[in-house]
Scaffold this active site. Structure first.
Site, PDB file in Angstrom:
ATOM      1  N   SER A   1       0.809  -1.223   0.000  1.00 45.79           N
ATOM      2  CA  SER A   1       0.000   0.000   0.000  1.00 45.79           C
ATOM      3  C   SER A   1       0.844   1.277   0.000  1.00 45.79           C
ATOM      4  CB  SER A   1      -0.944   0.019   1.207  1.00 45.79           C
ATOM      5  OG  SER A   1      -0.208   0.253   2.393  1.00 45.79           O
TER       6      SER A   1
ATOM      7  N   LYS B   1       2.104   4.096   7.072  1.00 50.77           N
ATOM      8  CA  LYS B   1       1.304   4.996   6.246  1.00 50.77           C
ATOM      9  C   LYS B   1       1.949   6.381   6.274  1.00 50.77           C
ATOM     10  CE  LYS B   1      -2.316   2.374   5.267  1.00 50.77           C
ATOM     11  NZ  LYS B   1      -1.563   1.419   4.450  1.00 50.77           N
TER      12      LYS B   1
END
Lengths: 145, 427
Positions: free
Chosen positions: A66, A102
């Site tokens: 991701s 993230k």
């Protein structure tokens, strides 16, 4: 209890000097001349030199895509817990009972954890999603072989 | 000795449990217990686990039902992880104070004399926050003029959640009196159960009463050591900070076996493993040994317990594992008896000296000072152990299967000391 057998694998010779940096300290001079470099020796650089807070810096391994292309699956990350997270930092965060990586985005008063890979969704931090910053990623180390 | 104005005692909270939680957010609010060597008893416990009725000291086999019922997470002691995180805590403290004395795996005294008295409370809060942020481990901080008072302050800080984990008692006689009145005498640092009995017999039940006891009586009944404790409770420092640990005089490695050992071979393997571990510790500290002692015993809880030991002096001091193992093999021959079910064994290495100070013996034919290959061999082995985890390379004498190994059925990964065990973060 079933007896396990030991398997002997081939013994390989370790190449001389593999894996360690040794400063070129004056070797026992076989022919009596000390090295002219002796007065100028410095310590070899090592990855440790990239770390500002050794007590607070941890190595972790990334699993997943991701955060591509910034960080890939199997990358190692150096994560510094002593740093305060800033807008745009790649963070390791405790979210949903696990550690995730993230990017922090603070835009117009709305805090988000975004995935650099556009195929993955962002997580808005005010939506009751409980996220705790675990550390700030300072370097990514990518295995190429 | 220059008078220190303020000493802090930092003590990590539920240290082993905290260590298991650092890399696993899923454990942060779950009941967690950590078991002692051989997965015997509960040695560390989280608040949530205490709430379901578990307590330190309970044998695991007796509570496994309760554990299953409440989904308590169980861990074997992971000393590689705890030692590593402890080192990080100590390194963090050293960044905050010039003088740090490591007292135990999770406690340290700090010299805070450089801090203005009005700033000590804030400083203590900063220490607590920094340790938590940098290492993930929570701690409590107690501050006072002496080590004993700082320990007392720390104890009270831990107990009272309204204090926020920090208590500064320095320079405030009233608060000290109030705090010491709330501390029972056996909770004073240095007072064990025997002394507590003696004290309670004469009506001394609180730390405050001990502080105010007659000095001559204390010196007569509790010796000068007890007197020092009393003086420290009065704010008179008697125990200086020792930032550098005195050089060790011996190293001992011993373990209880996972199941009883009967054969000479197995006992030999176990003892060889302990000897290798012990001498590795010496190499890390730049020391060598001159004398080795091996001991073994059968279970204390069965009939006719047997306990035997054998020792010998080495011709030349060494810290090479193969050299030590040769001597140890001979000692096991002396020790082993037919028909004994050994439950525990150990190795003690003494007559320690610095590596550089090894005295050569005139009578040792085997020792060639020009040949450094034993040293290089040990360096390679130690480097491989460091990279891939302890025990990566073993000597054949240590055994391959090692069925006597203490049980550790619930070991977590060595997150910080072994590359294959690195924590995974999900992208």
């Amino acid at each position: 209890m079933k007896e396990r057998e030991a398997t002997v694998v081939a013994v390989s010779t370790i190449a001389h000097g593999q894996g360690h940096a040794f400063p070129l300290f004056g070797a026992r001079p076989a022919a009596g001349f000390p090295s002219p470099a002796d007065n100028f020796l410095e310590d070899e650089v090592a990855l440790d030199d990239l770390v500002e807070h050794p007590a607070a810096t941890f190595l972790v391994r990334v699993s997943g895509l991701s955060m591509a292309p910034t960080v890939w699956d199997r990358d190692l990350l150096l994560v510094d817990r002593a740093l305060e997270p800033k807008d745009g930092d790649v963070l390791v965060v405790a979210l949903g009972g696990e550690l995730v990586v993230k990017r922090l985005q603070l835009a117009l008063g709305c805090a988000q954890l975004v995935s650099d890979n556009s195929a993955y969704p962002a997580v808005k931090l005010d939506d009751g999603a409980e996220a705790v910053c675990w550390g700030v990623a300072i370097y990514a180390i990518r295995p190429l072989r | 000795m220059a008078a220190l104005k303020a000493i802090a005692l930092i003590d990590c909270n539920r240290f082993y449990v905290s260590c298991e939680r650092v890399f696993v957010p899923g454990l942060w609010e779950r009941p967690v217990i950590v078991l002692s060597n051989n997965d015997g008893t509960i040695v560390a416990i989280s608040e949530e686990a205490e709430a379901v009725g578990l307590k330190k000291g309970m044998p695991y086999f007796r509570v496994s039902e309760l554990v299953r019922e409440h989904d308590v997470r169980v861990f074997s002691s992971n000393y590689a992880l705890y030692g590593s995180l402890s080192a990080r805590v100590m390194a963090t403290l050293r960044a905050l104070s010039p003088v740090v004395e490591t007292y135990s795996i999770d406690e340290a005294f700090l010299d805070l004399s450089h801090v203005a008295p009005t700033g000590l409370q804030v400083c203590a809060q900063l220490i607590r926050r920094t340790v938590r942020q940098w290492t993930g481990v929570g701690c409590s901080v107690g501050v006072a003029e002496t080590k004993t008072l700082a320990k007392a302050a720390n104890r009270l800080a831990k107990r009272s959640p309204e204090l926020g984990g920090v208590l500064d008692l320095s320079g405030d006689r009233d608060r000290q009196r109030e705090a010491l009145a709330r501390l029972s005498v056996e909770d004073v640092w240095g007072v064990g159960s025997r002394w507590a009995e003696k004290l309670r017999a004469v009506g001394i039940e609180t730390a405050l009463q001990l502080r105010d006891a007659d000095e001559r009586w204390v010196k007569a009944r509790l010796s000068v050591v007890g007197l020092r404790t009393v003086l420290e409770l009065r704010g008179i420092p008697c125990l200086p900070l020792q930032p550098v640990a005195p050089r060790r005089k011996q190293v001992c490695v011993s373990r209880s076996f996972g199941r009883s050992v009967h054969s000479r071979e197995e006992l030999g393997e176990a003892v060889a493993t302990f000897a290798a571990m012990a001498v590795r510790k010496l190499r890390r500290e730049g020391l060598a040994l001159g004398e080795a002692l091996v001991f073994a015993s059968s279970s204390r809880f069965k009939d006719d317990p047997v306990s035997i030991s054998a020792g010998c002096r080495l011709d030349t001091a060494t810290n090479s594992t193969p050299v030590l193992l040769k001597y140890v093999r001979g000692l096991v021959e002396q020790l082993w008896q037919e028909g004994v079910a050994y439950a525990k064994a150990g190795v003690v290495l003494t007559r320690l000296c610095e590596e550089g100070e090894i005295q050569l013996s005139l009578f040792d034919d085997a020792f060639d000072p020009a040949d450094d290959s034993p040293i290089r061999l040990m360096r390679v082995i130690d480097d491989l152990d460091r990279e891939y985890g302890r025990g990566t390379v073993r000597f054949a004498a240590e055994g391959l299967l090692q069925p006597w190994k203490p049980r550790a059925r619930f070991l977590s990964p060595r997150y910080t000391t072994c590359l294959p065990d690195l924590p995974t973060v999900r992208a």
